[in-house]
Motif scaffolding. Sequence first.
Motif: not given
Length: 403
Positions: A132-134, A200, A229, A231, A250
Amino acid sequence: MDSVNPKYYSVTQYNKAIKKFLDDKPELSDVHMEGEISNFKGHTRGHLYFTLKDEESRMSAVMFQGNASYLNFEPKDGDKVLVDGKISCYTATGSYQVYVESMVLSGNGDLLQKLEELKAKLSKEGLFDDAHKKAIPKYPKRIGIVTASTGAAIRDILTTIKRRYPLCETILFPSLVQGELAKDDIVKQIKKAQEYDLDTLIVGRGGGSIEDLWAFNEEIVARAIYECPIPVISAVGHEIDFTIADFVADMRAATPTAAAELAVPNIIELASEIKQKQIRLNKTIKNKLDFENQKLDGFINDSTNVIKHKLKNAISMFNQIKQNHILNNPKDIFIKQNNSLELLINKLELLNPLSVLKKGYQVTEKNNKVITSVKELNKDDDISIRFTDGFVKSKVSEVEINE
């Protein structure tokens, strides 16, 4: 006391009096206290400084190296402990504190227990999974920051971004980062940040005790970060501090400054990298041009050799053609041909029977055939005698052959 002319004492005298008062109290010289450790700090000389607290109160504590060396565990924030010691006054600051002589664990602190339970719950749900990490954008145009509007954290973040990558725009979403209302305010600002075109989002604060950082261990904050949504880089506390926000974000940064360093590239290093790539590109282009020029020179040499060969052949052929009689001077050709013709005429004249006749000779023919011997004639044959200017008809009257 004389109210007109009171006697004044120094701060030290009063602090010493308070210290003596506390030291003379039997109930304070042998205390047995239960509490939870927070704000723990270990001195390089081995002394331990921390706070003992319960749900309503807190008290400063110190454990000197001589007593601390007998501990069978490493104290940390959140540990629930039983301590033995005494309460006295530290005259240099006028503060009273518990001087711990011995200390044992009485079980995990309530906050740490809650933290572990929530961590296990969210981990089971998959909120910490790498899937699930962006990815954090390498060259952001705009960065959002959710933290307190004052303090070292925001100052360090802004200073670092401006120094490393001044091309990037920053937007602060000021939030409470400590206390009961902090969790709701953090969630509110995270959602507000989603209304902006951000590359970010940095969420965090400076270091502190587990209580100070607790807002970032709240479940609603963890879910807000997970569902964001944008990061998210978590920057809570110092290197040794970990919160639920760190696990669900993230990317985790050890400090707010480290978060800024992770969020943007270093423009100096970037310029150097671009320069190196430009040098490599120019070298590649030059090598390619040199290679193509070599090929072109080869083609030119090949073509030149072919042209020279063809030209040589053409010149040779041209010289041959020049030497041909067709290209000679017409007058010379006429003279040469006329001389040849005269020579042939002379030869023909010599061979022409009529030329012989001019000398007085005649040619006798019988039936249009030249008679070369008398033996070819008979009496009464019709013959023709040719002169240079005509011929006569005659009949043989007699044939006489010489022996």
